[in-house]
Design a protein around this motif. Structure first.
Motif, PDB file in Angstrom:
ATOM      1  N   GLY A  11      -0.637 -14.812  -3.617  1.00  0.00           N
ATOM      2  CA  GLY A  11      -1.267 -14.135  -2.497  1.00  0.00           C
ATOM      3  C   GLY A  11      -0.743 -12.753  -2.228  1.00  0.00           C
ATOM      4  N   ALA A  12       0.214 -12.293  -3.020  1.00  0.00           N
ATOM      5  CA  ALA A  12       0.777 -10.962  -2.803  1.00  0.00           C
ATOM      6  C   ALA A  12      -0.140  -9.856  -3.303  1.00  0.00           C
ATOM      7  N   GLY A  13      -1.083 -10.194  -4.178  1.00  0.00           N
ATOM      8  CA  GLY A  13      -1.996  -9.199  -4.730  1.00  0.00           C
ATOM      9  C   GLY A  13      -1.595  -8.663  -6.068  1.00  0.00           C
ATOM     10  N   LYS A  14      -0.628  -9.299  -6.712  1.00  0.00           N
ATOM     11  CA  LYS A  14      -0.070  -8.719  -7.934  1.00  0.00           C
ATOM     12  C   LYS A  14      -1.052  -8.659  -9.098  1.00  0.00           C
ATOM     13  N   ARG A 109       5.637  -8.412  -1.624  1.00  0.00           N
ATOM     14  CA  ARG A 109       6.061  -9.533  -0.779  1.00  0.00           C
ATOM     15  C   ARG A 109       5.477  -9.437   0.628  1.00  0.00           C
ATOM     16  N   PRO A 110       4.304 -10.013   0.847  1.00  0.00           N
ATOM     17  CA  PRO A 110       3.774 -10.065   2.207  1.00  0.00           C
ATOM     18  C   PRO A 110       4.558 -11.080   3.031  1.00  0.00           C
ATOM     19  N   ALA A 111       4.358 -11.054   4.337  1.00  0.00           N
ATOM     20  CA  ALA A 111       5.000 -12.022   5.214  1.00  0.00           C
ATOM     21  C   ALA A 111       4.538 -13.434   4.851  1.00  0.00           C
ATOM     22  N   LEU A 112       5.334 -14.422   5.216  1.00  0.00           N
ATOM     23  CA  LEU A 112       5.030 -15.795   4.824  1.00  0.00           C
ATOM     24  C   LEU A 112       3.666 -16.255   5.339  1.00  0.00           C
ATOM     25  N   ASP A 113       3.342 -15.948   6.597  1.00  0.00           N
ATOM     26  CA  ASP A 113       2.053 -16.407   7.121  1.00  0.00           C
ATOM     27  C   ASP A 113       0.887 -15.771   6.371  1.00  0.00           C
ATOM     28  N   VAL A 114       1.044 -14.508   5.999  1.00  0.00           N
ATOM     29  CA  VAL A 114      -0.005 -13.837   5.228  1.00  0.00           C
ATOM     30  C   VAL A 114      -0.102 -14.450   3.832  1.00  0.00           C
ATOM     31  N   ALA A 148      15.521  -3.178  -2.749  1.00  0.00           N
ATOM     32  CA  ALA A 148      14.929  -1.840  -2.899  1.00  0.00           C
ATOM     33  C   ALA A 148      13.678  -1.864  -3.762  1.00  0.00           C
ATOM     34  N   HIS A 149      13.444  -2.975  -4.448  1.00  0.00           N
ATOM     35  CA  HIS A 149      12.272  -3.094  -5.325  1.00  0.00           C
ATOM     36  C   HIS A 149      11.101  -3.798  -4.637  1.00  0.00           C
ATOM     37  N   VAL A 150      11.251  -4.083  -3.343  1.00  0.00           N
ATOM     38  CA  VAL A 150      10.241  -4.848  -2.600  1.00  0.00           C
ATOM     39  C   VAL A 150       9.272  -3.916  -1.889  1.00  0.00           C
ATOM     40  N   ARG A 151       7.973  -4.288  -1.907  1.00  0.00           N
ATOM     41  CA  ARG A 151       6.974  -3.621  -1.086  1.00  0.00           C
ATOM     42  C   ARG A 151       6.235  -4.686  -0.282  1.00  0.00           C
ATOM     43  N   ASP A 152       6.208  -4.509   1.035  1.00  0.00           N
ATOM     44  CA  ASP A 152       5.510  -5.428   1.925  1.00  0.00           C
ATOM     45  C   ASP A 152       4.015  -5.122   1.879  1.00  0.00           C
ATOM     46  N   THR A 153       3.244  -6.085   1.400  1.00  0.00           N
ATOM     47  CA  THR A 153       1.796  -5.871   1.270  1.00  0.00           C
ATOM     48  C   THR A 153       1.007  -6.634   2.336  1.00  0.00           C
ATOM     49  N   SER A 154       1.679  -6.992   3.443  1.00  0.00           N
ATOM     50  CA  SER A 154       1.014  -7.773   4.492  1.00  0.00           C
ATOM     51  C   SER A 154      -0.230  -7.079   5.034  1.00  0.00           C
ATOM     52  N   ALA A 155      -0.151  -5.777   5.221  1.00  0.00           N
ATOM     53  CA  ALA A 155      -1.259  -5.041   5.850  1.00  0.00           C
ATOM     54  C   ALA A 155      -1.979  -4.133   4.874  1.00  0.00           C
ATOM     55  N   PRO A 158      -5.448  -4.148  -2.079  1.00  0.00           N
ATOM     56  CA  PRO A 158      -4.972  -3.882  -3.442  1.00  0.00           C
ATOM     57  C   PRO A 158      -5.022  -2.414  -3.838  1.00  0.00           C
ATOM     58  N   ALA A 159      -6.075  -1.684  -3.462  1.00  0.00           N
ATOM     59  CA  ALA A 159      -6.195  -0.279  -3.858  1.00  0.00           C
ATOM     60  C   ALA A 159      -5.076   0.563  -3.247  1.00  0.00           C
ATOM     61  N   ASP A 160      -4.793   0.325  -1.973  1.00  0.00           N
ATOM     62  CA  ASP A 160      -3.722   1.075  -1.320  1.00  0.00           C
ATOM     63  C   ASP A 160      -2.365   0.729  -1.933  1.00  0.00           C
ATOM     64  N   THR A 161      -2.138  -0.546  -2.213  1.00  0.00           N
ATOM     65  CA  THR A 161      -0.878  -0.952  -2.836  1.00  0.00           C
ATOM     66  C   THR A 161      -0.728  -0.312  -4.207  1.00  0.00           C
ATOM     67  N   ALA A 162      -1.795  -0.362  -5.006  1.00  0.00           N
ATOM     68  CA  ALA A 162      -1.735   0.217  -6.351  1.00  0.00           C
ATOM     69  C   ALA A 162      -1.436   1.702  -6.291  1.00  0.00           C
ATOM     70  N   ALA A 163      -2.058   2.426  -5.366  1.00  0.00           N
ATOM     71  CA  ALA A 163      -1.813   3.862  -5.247  1.00  0.00           C
ATOM     72  C   ALA A 163      -0.377   4.140  -4.857  1.00  0.00           C
ATOM     73  N   ALA A 164       0.154   3.356  -3.905  1.00  0.00           N
ATOM     74  CA  ALA A 164       1.532   3.563  -3.461  1.00  0.00           C
ATOM     75  C   ALA A 164       2.524   3.230  -4.565  1.00  0.00           C
ATOM     76  N   VAL A 165       2.280   2.138  -5.290  1.00  0.00           N
ATOM     77  CA  VAL A 165       3.189   1.747  -6.371  1.00  0.00           C
ATOM     78  C   VAL A 165       3.132   2.758  -7.506  1.00  0.00           C
ATOM     79  N   ARG A 166       1.920   3.235  -7.842  1.00  0.00           N
ATOM     80  CA  ARG A 166       1.791   4.234  -8.903  1.00  0.00           C
ATOM     81  C   ARG A 166       2.559   5.508  -8.552  1.00  0.00           C
ATOM     82  N   SER A 167       2.466   5.930  -7.309  1.00  0.00           N
ATOM     83  CA  SER A 167       3.172   7.133  -6.866  1.00  0.00           C
ATOM     84  C   SER A 167       4.684   6.929  -6.918  1.00  0.00           C
ATOM     85  N   ALA A 168       5.139   5.752  -6.485  1.00  0.00           N
ATOM     86  CA  ALA A 168       6.573   5.476  -6.501  1.00  0.00           C
ATOM     87  C   ALA A 168       7.110   5.414  -7.927  1.00  0.00           C
TER      88      ALA A 168
END
Length: 364
Positions: A11-14, A109-114, A148-155, A158-168
């Motif tokens: 469910g993290a979107g990986k 790593r989104p929050a557990l409820d998410v 330091a390798h964690v990104r919270d994807t709760s909010a 996928p497109a926003d996460t991919a863009a942020a990870v690509r930039s990082a």
């Protein structure tokens, strides 16, 4: 070449994010998923989050590392998605050092409820059981130096996460150092070439003590508790076991005293291998401190014995406690020293294999 591991709980979107990262890029890129390798097991498959799956999971990890290495050698970057916890990173780090590719590790790593909402709502997902999802999420809950390798994807979508990870990634974030090619050095003195009996025996004992320190040096708690199947032996267990061996032979058997703490209060009747098993709960600092304390206590007992005159020589002094085998009697100090050298030599061979399997480090 770069190999990027995109991991996290279900469910993290990986999977979606990994596909986006691998698409529309300038360099030739391959998108691998661990699910493909698991689904290839036609007979004998064990769900990878269940007990009894460890050997299977390690085999799959080795196959994934081999595939990633083959693609990287062919000029491809690799984006891998799957549940790749820190306990599976050692073979990737070894391959990165051997093959010369960069290794990036990204934990979504989104929050557990998410995580629960997303994972249980997917009709096509293989892992939807809430208890199993909680278990996998918990495995990524506290990553210590890897936080330091964690990104919270709760909010995030996928497109926003991919863009942020690509930039990082472009900025050099999420990189993991390759495994060292030689073991972390710890000071070690060679035994004397022409010493007398006492100095030769003590020289070899100290040499082997330092060898174990070197083999276990510079590792994380997770690495120290990682076995090399089918054995359950670990480097942390070796440190604690040999601390117990020192305490047992010099303080209990030879001097007839009490064991060093915490061995004096351990419930040996409940677990005869308590020192091996309990080492998994100790930090690297605690294990090293216990080992060094045991060695210091042993040397203190040994110094006192060697300073006291006895005929025909100090190594002929005998132990207070007798052998458990009927009729054998007590142990000479000479026998105890030779036995300690033998014990360390055997276990340092184990330590060689454990350390190389963990991070590829080798050395004399």
């Amino acid at each position: 070449m770069t190999v990027t591991i995109l991991t996290g709980p279900p469910g993290a979107g990986k999977t979606t994010v990994a596909a986006l990262l691998a698409a529309d890029v300038a360099r030739p890129t391959v998108n691998l998923t661990t699910d493909t390798f698991y689904r290839s097991i036609a007979t004998g498959f064990v769900p990878p989050y269940l007990a009894g799956s460890q050997r299977q999971n390690e085999t799959v990890a080795a196959a994934v590392v081999g595939a990633a290495s083959a693609y990287a050698r062919g000029g491809y970057d690799v984006v891998l998605d799957g549940v790749v916890g820190p306990w599976f990173l050692a073979p990737f780090r070894v391959a990165a050092a051997r093959e010369g590719w960069d290794l990036a590790y990204v934990v979504l790593r989104p929050a557990l409820d998410v995580t629960l909402d997303r994972a249980t709502a997917r009709a096509d997902a293989e892992l939807r059981d809430p208890d199993a999802v909680r278990s996998v999420h918990a495995a990524f809950a506290d990553l210590a130096e890897l936080e330091a390798h964690v990104r919270d994807t709760s909010a995030e979508g996928p497109a926003d996460t991919a863009a942020a990870v690509r930039s990082a990634l472009a900025a050099g974030a999420f990189r993991l150092p390759a495994a060292p090619t030689t073991a972390v050095e710890d000071s070690r003195v060679e035994p004397p070439l022409r010493g007398d009996e006492v100095s030769t025996l003590r020289g070899f004992l100290d040499y082997h003590r330092d060898t174990l320190r070197q083999k276990a040096g510079g590792l994380t708690a997770e690495q120290l508790r990682t076995p090399l199947p089918p054995s359950t032996m670990t480097l942390g267990g070796l440190l604690k076991h040999l601390a117990y061996v020192e305490s047992n032979w010099f303080l209990q058997v030879f001097e007839g005293g009490s064991a060093l703490a915490p061995f004096d209060t351990a419930d040996w009747a409940a677990d005869a291998d308590w020192e091996w098993h309990s080492a998994a709960d100790d930090t690297p600092q605690e294990l090293r401190a216990l080992f060094d304390t045991a060695v210091t206590a042993s040397d203190r007992a040994l110094d006192a014995a060697l300073d006291a005159p006895v005929a025909p020589g100090p190594l002929d002094r005998t132990s207070v406690v007798e052998s458990r085998r009927p009729g054998e009697g007590t142990f000479s100090l000479r026998w105890i020293l030779v036995h300690l050298v033998e014990e360390y030599a055997r276990h340092n061979g184990h330590a060689d294999l454990l350390r190389e399997a963990l991070d590829g480090a080798t050395g004399e």
